[in-house]
Design a protein around this motif. Structure first.
Motif, PDB file in Angstrom:
ATOM      1  N   LEU A   1     -56.776 -81.519   4.284  1.00 45.66           N
ATOM      2  CA  LEU A   1     -56.600 -81.111   2.900  1.00 45.66           C
ATOM      3  C   LEU A   1     -57.072 -79.677   2.699  1.00 45.66           C
ATOM      4  CD1 LEU A   1     -57.712 -84.329   0.967  1.00 45.66           C
ATOM      5  CD2 LEU A   1     -55.453 -83.698   1.843  1.00 45.66           C
ATOM      6  N   ASN A   2     -56.744 -79.132   1.537  1.00 45.85           N
ATOM      7  CA  ASN A   2     -57.094 -77.737   1.258  1.00 45.85           C
ATOM      8  C   ASN A   2     -58.591 -77.497   1.150  1.00 45.85           C
ATOM      9  OD1 ASN A   2     -57.162 -79.277  -1.062  1.00 45.85           O
ATOM     10  ND2 ASN A   2     -56.516 -77.631  -2.414  1.00 45.85           N
ATOM     11  N   ASP A   3     -59.393 -78.573   0.994  1.00 43.99           N
ATOM     12  CA  ASP A   3     -60.850 -78.407   0.954  1.00 43.99           C
ATOM     13  C   ASP A   3     -61.485 -78.644   2.325  1.00 43.99           C
ATOM     14  OD1 ASP A   3     -60.550 -81.104   1.271  1.00 43.99           O
ATOM     15  OD2 ASP A   3     -61.663 -81.676  -0.528  1.00 43.99           O
ATOM     16  N   ASP A   4     -60.658 -78.645   3.379  1.00 44.65           N
ATOM     17  CA  ASP A   4     -61.086 -78.814   4.772  1.00 44.65           C
ATOM     18  C   ASP A   4     -61.482 -80.246   5.126  1.00 44.65           C
ATOM     19  OD1 ASP A   4     -60.672 -76.115   5.364  1.00 44.65           O
ATOM     20  OD2 ASP A   4     -62.706 -75.578   4.723  1.00 44.65           O
ATOM     21  N   SER A   5     -61.298 -81.188   4.206  1.00 49.01           N
ATOM     22  CA  SER A   5     -61.581 -82.580   4.535  1.00 49.01           C
ATOM     23  C   SER A   5     -60.390 -83.179   5.283  1.00 49.01           C
ATOM     24  CB  SER A   5     -61.854 -83.389   3.263  1.00 49.01           C
ATOM     25  OG  SER A   5     -60.727 -83.381   2.407  1.00 49.01           O
ATOM     26  N   GLN A   6     -60.641 -84.260   6.007  1.00 45.06           N
ATOM     27  CA  GLN A   6     -59.602 -84.937   6.771  1.00 45.06           C
ATOM     28  C   GLN A   6     -59.437 -86.364   6.257  1.00 45.06           C
ATOM     29  OE1 GLN A   6     -60.541 -84.756  10.966  1.00 45.06           O
ATOM     30  NE2 GLN A   6     -59.703 -82.689  11.184  1.00 45.06           N
ATOM     31  N   ILE A   7     -58.190 -86.820   6.176  1.00 43.01           N
ATOM     32  CA  ILE A   7     -57.883 -88.177   5.741  1.00 43.01           C
ATOM     33  C   ILE A   7     -57.121 -88.861   6.876  1.00 43.01           C
ATOM     34  CG2 ILE A   7     -56.773 -89.624   4.017  1.00 43.01           C
ATOM     35  CD1 ILE A   7     -58.999 -87.938   2.865  1.00 43.01           C
ATOM     36  N   PRO A   8     -57.701 -89.906   7.486  1.00 36.90           N
ATOM     37  CA  PRO A   8     -56.992 -90.603   8.564  1.00 36.90           C
ATOM     38  C   PRO A   8     -55.864 -91.477   8.021  1.00 36.90           C
ATOM     39  CG  PRO A   8     -59.054 -91.712   8.078  1.00 36.90           C
ATOM     40  CD  PRO A   8     -59.033 -90.480   7.227  1.00 36.90           C
ATOM     41  N   PHE A   9     -54.866 -91.716   8.840  1.00 37.81           N
ATOM     42  CA  PHE A   9     -53.777 -92.610   8.418  1.00 37.81           C
ATOM     43  C   PHE A   9     -53.181 -93.320   9.632  1.00 37.81           C
ATOM     44  CE2 PHE A   9     -51.518 -88.598   9.301  1.00 37.81           C
ATOM     45  CZ  PHE A   9     -50.465 -89.037  10.099  1.00 37.81           C
ATOM     46  N   ASP A  10     -52.660 -94.505   9.370  1.00 37.39           N
ATOM     47  CA  ASP A  10     -51.774 -95.193  10.303  1.00 37.39           C
ATOM     48  C   ASP A  10     -50.323 -94.981   9.883  1.00 37.39           C
ATOM     49  OD1 ASP A  10     -53.680 -96.734  12.104  1.00 37.39           O
ATOM     50  OD2 ASP A  10     -54.362 -97.412  10.140  1.00 37.39           O
ATOM     51  N   VAL A  11     -50.110 -94.959   8.558  1.00 39.08           N
ATOM     52  CA  VAL A  11     -48.780 -94.702   7.995  1.00 39.08           C
ATOM     53  C   VAL A  11     -48.917 -93.623   6.926  1.00 39.08           C
ATOM     54  CG1 VAL A  11     -46.838 -95.652   6.717  1.00 39.08           C
ATOM     55  CG2 VAL A  11     -47.991 -97.061   8.440  1.00 39.08           C
ATOM     56  N   LEU A  12     -48.079 -92.593   7.022  1.00 37.21           N
ATOM     57  CA  LEU A  12     -48.098 -91.490   6.062  1.00 37.21           C
ATOM     58  C   LEU A  12     -46.740 -91.416   5.364  1.00 37.21           C
ATOM     59  CD1 LEU A  12     -49.411 -88.940   4.813  1.00 37.21           C
ATOM     60  CD2 LEU A  12     -48.525 -87.651   6.779  1.00 37.21           C
TER      61      LEU A  12
END
Length: 464
Positions: free
Chosen positions: A237-248
């Protein structure tokens, strides 16, 4: 029909969207002179009705409920169907070029473009490889069926899965709730919706109500965020955080097709949309018309958004203007509705809607949406039938007898917990909607009546 039309006058409909399908459904072979060629060009045979897609993904509909076979529609109306992908519109020479080099360019005398759009930002690195885009609609169902087997089979029922949806418009919100309904019983599913702004084109009270619905369903909402990169198992994300996913799922709005935005000599907006007059006629090439997502109106201060609601309403105008153009008669202007009935499926037999600044939520709203959508599809599936549930004449007669006081009782204010959330509409019987539809129809046709009803609702809210 103008008898002076030259021999082999060719009318080409490009794309099987909501507008062009109405043209074919209305105008048959015998409505034109014998020497007129009538052709539909599409890169698929199935035309999906976008309003029913969320219900289909939630397994509330089967595919046949929301699909029109373009080849069968053309056959029944006497149009030729060409199944091919287009890579260029050469408007100055009135030619359509195909991706297949073995297909000769198609010459036209009149062109009606209704090709929709692609998903905005799909060219961001990693999106096409790791995400499922919501456009085109024709491939969405098959992609999700693949995911059913890959991530949500019975053998994987004990597995935790991360579903991430990017996009805060109606499509992204409905996708989040539809796919939660589709997959929640198959695994331990966590759903995250990432948005810059929730429902940016809707009233604040509607986005507030939707936020509460998402929270009640356990859907995590991340607002004021955008995606900077897409990787195999996570997004940044634009705030440098990461979001994991199995389905996007990528549901980020509309972007012009490159064969128009980059390979066309039509007059285009800076975003690549075909510029048209209110008559839907190209401002640069009078023999070209465009409708739906692929066009824009430079003369309008607030042009319609990219929504199937507007494409459906453009159908009758485009049909009349095709005949007027062929007969050298004045064209009719399309006037987009400023306040349309918006209905969002919530995946659980309920729906959320808005009109006149009033929020609707409940089972009756879903019943109303289902009836409206099925009525639309019946015009294609059974072209000679009349809707048996509620015809226009009965609605009209009931509307005449409605008073603002009666309407206020029908459109009831919600309970104590909802009073600070804006106006809510509830049905006395949770699965009925006919009285509510009658009120909304009369409010649409009479601004004075609408103002009176809203005034009554506001007074009831203040006195509660």
């Amino acid at each position: 029909m103008d008898k002076s039309l030259k021999q082999n006058f060719t009318v080409v409909l490009l794309g099987g969207g909501h507008t062009n399908t109405q043209v074919i459904n209305t105008l048959h072979r015998n409505d034109f002179p014998d020497h007129t060629e009538l052709i539909l060009v599409s890169d698929g045979d199935k035309a999906f009705y976008s309003g029913m897609i969320p219900g289909f993904l939630a397994r509330l509909y089967c595919e046949s409920d929301l699909v029109v076979s373009l080849s069968q529609l053309c056959q029944s109306s006497g149009w030729e169907f060409i199944y091919a992908s287009v890579n260029r519109i050469e408007a100055n020479r009135r030619l359509i070029h195909f991706e297949d080099p073995n297909l000769r360019a198609l010459k036209y005398d009149c062109l009606l473009a209704n090709v929709g759009s692609k998903t905005f930002g799909s060219d961001l690195p990693g999106v096409k490889k790791y995400a499922v885009c919501t456009r085109p609609l024709s491939s969405l169902g098959s992609r999700l069926s693949e995911l059913d087997e890959l991530h949500f089979s019975k053998e994987q029922s004990s597995t935790s899965r991360e579903l991430v949806i990017v996009g805060g418009g109606a499509a992204g919100c409905e996708m989040a709730m539809a796919l939660q309904s589709r997959w929640n019983s198959r695994c331990c599913l966590s759903v995250t919706l990432i948005v810059r702004r929730l429902l940016p084109q809707r009233a604040t009270r509607v986005s507030t109500r939707l936020r509460q619905i998402l929270q009640s369903k356990g859907i995590k909402l991340i607002e004021n965020s955008s995606v900077s990169s897409v990787n195999q198992n996570h997004i940044d994300l634009n705030d440098d955080s990461q979001i994991p996913f199995d389905v996007l799922i990528w549901a980020t709005g509309a972007e012009a097709h490159s064969f128009i935005s980059k390979n066309s000599d039509l007059s285009l907006s800076k975003d690549g949309w075909i510029e048209v007059f209110p008559t839907l006629q190209s401002i640069s090439h009078p023999e070209v018309f465009a409708a739906g997502d692929c066009c824009t109106f430079p003369s309008m201060s607030s042009p319609p958004s990219k929504s199937g609601v507007f494409a459906v309403r453009q159908g009758p105008v485009l049909t009349k203007n095709l005949l007027a153009f062929l007969n050298k008669l004045p064209l009719q202007a399309y006037n987009p509705q400023s306040d349309f009935l918006s209905l969002l499926m919530t995946g659980d037999g309920k729906a959320l809607g808005t009109k006149f600044g009033i929020a609707f939520y409940g089972r009756w709203v879903w019943k109303m949406k289902d009836w409206i959508d099925r009525s639309w599809m019946r015009t294609f599936h059974n072209r000679d039938s009349k809707d048996s549930f509620m015809d226009a004449e009965s609605i009209s007669s009931c509307k005449q007898s409605l008073s603002a006081n009666t309407a206020e009782r029908v459109l009831q204010i919600g309970n104590e917990s909802n009073r600070n959330e804006g106006l809510e509409v509830y049905s006395p019987r949770d699965d009925e909607f006919s009285e509510q539809l009658q009120v909304l129809e009369k409010m649409s046709s009479s601004p004075q009546f609408a103002a009176e009803v809203i005034q009554h609702l506001n007074k009831s809210e203040l006195s509660s």
